[in-house]
Design a protein around this motif. Structure first.
Motif, short mmCIF file in Angstrom:
data_model
loop_
_atom_site.label_atom_id
_atom_site.label_comp_id
_atom_site.label_asym_id
_atom_site.label_seq_id
_atom_site.Cartn_x
_atom_site.Cartn_y
_atom_site.Cartn_z
N SER A 272 20.82 -39.46 13.33
CA SER A 272 20.39 -38.07 13.46
C SER A 272 20.97 -37.51 14.75
N SER A 273 21.25 -36.23 14.75
CA SER A 273 21.91 -35.61 15.90
C SER A 273 20.94 -35.46 17.07
N ILE A 274 21.50 -35.42 18.25
CA ILE A 274 20.66 -35.22 19.44
C ILE A 274 19.92 -33.90 19.35
N SER A 275 20.60 -32.86 18.88
CA SER A 275 19.96 -31.54 18.80
C SER A 275 18.77 -31.55 17.86
N SER A 276 18.90 -32.24 16.71
CA SER A 276 17.78 -32.29 15.77
C SER A 276 16.60 -33.06 16.36
N ASN A 277 16.88 -34.08 17.17
CA ASN A 277 15.81 -34.82 17.82
C ASN A 277 15.14 -33.99 18.92
N LEU A 278 15.92 -33.25 19.66
CA LEU A 278 15.36 -32.43 20.74
C LEU A 278 14.46 -31.32 20.19
N ASN A 279 14.73 -30.89 18.96
CA ASN A 279 13.88 -29.86 18.33
C ASN A 279 12.44 -30.33 18.18
N HIS A 280 12.24 -31.65 18.17
CA HIS A 280 10.90 -32.19 17.95
C HIS A 280 10.34 -32.89 19.20
N LEU A 281 10.96 -32.63 20.34
CA LEU A 281 10.51 -33.25 21.58
C LEU A 281 9.64 -32.29 22.38
N THR A 282 8.45 -32.73 22.72
CA THR A 282 7.56 -31.95 23.57
C THR A 282 8.20 -31.74 24.94
N LYS A 283 7.95 -30.60 25.55
CA LYS A 283 8.47 -30.34 26.89
C LYS A 283 7.97 -31.42 27.84
N GLY A 284 8.89 -32.05 28.55
CA GLY A 284 8.54 -33.14 29.44
C GLY A 284 8.49 -34.49 28.76
N GLY A 285 8.84 -34.51 27.47
CA GLY A 285 8.82 -35.76 26.71
C GLY A 285 10.08 -36.59 26.92
N VAL A 286 10.15 -37.69 26.17
CA VAL A 286 11.27 -38.64 26.33
C VAL A 286 11.95 -38.84 24.97
N LEU A 287 13.27 -38.69 24.97
CA LEU A 287 14.09 -38.98 23.79
C LEU A 287 14.75 -40.33 24.00
#
Length: 319
Positions: A221-236
C-alpha cells in the motif's frame, strides 16, 4: 552435509543442492545440527535481489555467501574451546543475521549471536519460524512505544510479521484492527484482532477512521494511503518498504515531521528471549502455513514470494 546454494541472483530456480564437508567450529563458535529453517520475505529479497541496493550489502554480481537463510533451530553437536554458554546436546534457535548460512544441515555460529536455548514447549519448526516475524514485529512495536488503549491497524495482518504484530500489540494492550483477505479473517481473529477489514475496505472512500499506529507489513500500500489513516502525532510503520519508499518516508519525516519507522530491525537476544518466554507461556502462537523439505527450497521461495502465505513457511532440513 547437504546445503542449498544460490551462486547467482535470480528466480527461485537458481538454488542448487550441493554436498559440503561438515565445518568445524572456531574457538568462540558452536556447531548446530540444523533441524529447521524458514523462508521469509527477507530471504527472497536477497535472492532476487529486491531492491537492487541489496547487491551493495550481499555482493555486486552474485551473493558473496552462496548459502542463504537466516532462521534456524537445532541441536548443538560441537563447541569451540572458549565457549561457555552452550553445551553439546543443547537445543537452540535464533538468527544468523547477515552471516546467513541456514539452508544447510550444519551451521557454525558465534555463541554471542542472537541465539538462545529452545524451551521444551517449543518445537524446532516453531523455533525456526519465531526468529524472523517475531523479532521484526517486536522491534517495530517497541519503536512505536505502543501504549494501552492505543489503536493500531495492521495491513497484511496474516503475514509472518502481521500475525506476530497482532499478538504483540494485544499483549501490550492496544486495540487492533487487522487488514487481510476475507479468507484469513478467522485466523487473525483467533490471534486477538478486535476487528477485521479486507483490502478493498481499507482503501474505500468510506474508510475515514484514523489510528494511532498504521503498521504496514507487506509493502503493498502507498505511503499516502497509509497517512490518510494516521492520527495526528501517530506513527507509521513500513516493514516491507522498498528503497524508493524509504527515501520518500525519510523526506516526509524531515519535511513534515511525521513519525515514520522503516529500515533494518535491531535483532537482540533480549527480544528473542522475550518471544521464547511468551510462546512458552502460551501468550504467543507461532503460525505455520506450510513446511517444505530442504530439497524443495525453490518451491518454498516461489510460494513465499507469491505473497499469499499465512504466517510462516518452514524448511525441514532434517526429514
Amino acid at each position: 552435509m547437504k546445503v542449498i546454494t544460490a551462486r547467482k541472483y535470480g528466480t527461485p530456480d537458481v538454488f542448487r543442492l550441493e554436498n559440503w564437508e561438515i565445518p568445524s567450529p572456531n574457538k568462540d563458535e558452536i556447531r548446530i545440527k540444523n533441524h529447521n529453517s524458514a523462508v521469509n520475505s527477507g530471504d527472497w529479497r536477497i535472492r532476487k535481489p529486491d531492491p537492487k541496493v541489496v547487491r551493495l550489502y550481499f555482493g555486486i554480481l552474485k551473493p558473496r555467501k552462496p548459502v542463504l537463510g537466516i532462521s534456524f533451530a537445532g541441536v548443538v553437536d560441537a563447541i569451540g574451546e572458549n565457549v561457555t554458554k552452550f553445551q553439546i546436546g543443547d537445543k537452540v534457535f535464533g538468527s544468523t543475521g547477515m552471516q546467513m548460512g541456514a539452508y544447510a544441515e550444519y551451521i557454525c555460529i558465534k555463541e554471542s549471536s542472537v541465539m538462545t536455548t529452545l524451551p521444551k514447549e517449543i518445537s524446532f519448526s516453531q523455533g525456526a519460524a519465531l526468529s524472523f516475524g517475531g523479532l521484526t514485529a517486536l522491534d517495530f512495536i517497541q519503536k512505536c512505544k505502543i501504549q494501552k488503549k492505543q489503536s493500531i491497524i495492521i495491513y497484511g495482518a496474516s503475514s509472518s510479521v502481521g500475525t506476530a504484530a497482532i499478538q504483540l500489540a494485544k499483549y501490550f494492550g492496544a486495540v487492533v484492527t487487522a487488514v487481510c483477505s476475507p479468507g484469513n479473517f478467522p485466523l487473525v481473529q483467533s490471534l486477538g484482532a478486535d476487528s477485521v477489514m479486507d483490502y478493498k475496505g481499507f482503501h474505500a472512500d468510506s474508510h475515514k477512521k484514523t489510528y494511532d499506529i498504521v503498521f504496514e507489513c507487506v509493502g503493498k500500500s502507498s505511503i499516502s494511503s497509509n497517512l490518510n489513516h494516521l492520527t495526528k502525532g501517530g506513527v507509521l510503520v513500513l516493514v516491507g518498504a522498498s528503497f524508493k519508499d524509504m527515501l520518500q518516508a525519510a523526506w516526509i519525516s524531515i519535511s513534515k515531521g511525521i513519525n515514520i519507522k522503516f529500515g533494518p530491525i535491531s535483532e537482540t537476544l533480549e527480544n528473542l528471549n522475550t518471544l521464547a518466554e511468551l510462546t512458552k507461556n502460551g501468550d504467543f502462537t507461532v503460525v505455520i502455513d506450510k513446511s517444505f523439505p530442504l530439497e524443495a527450497l525453490s518451491a518454498a521461495h516461489q510460494y513465499v514470494e507469491a505473497g499469499h502465505k499465512k504466517g510462516n513457511v518452514v524448511i525441514d532440513v532434517i526429514n
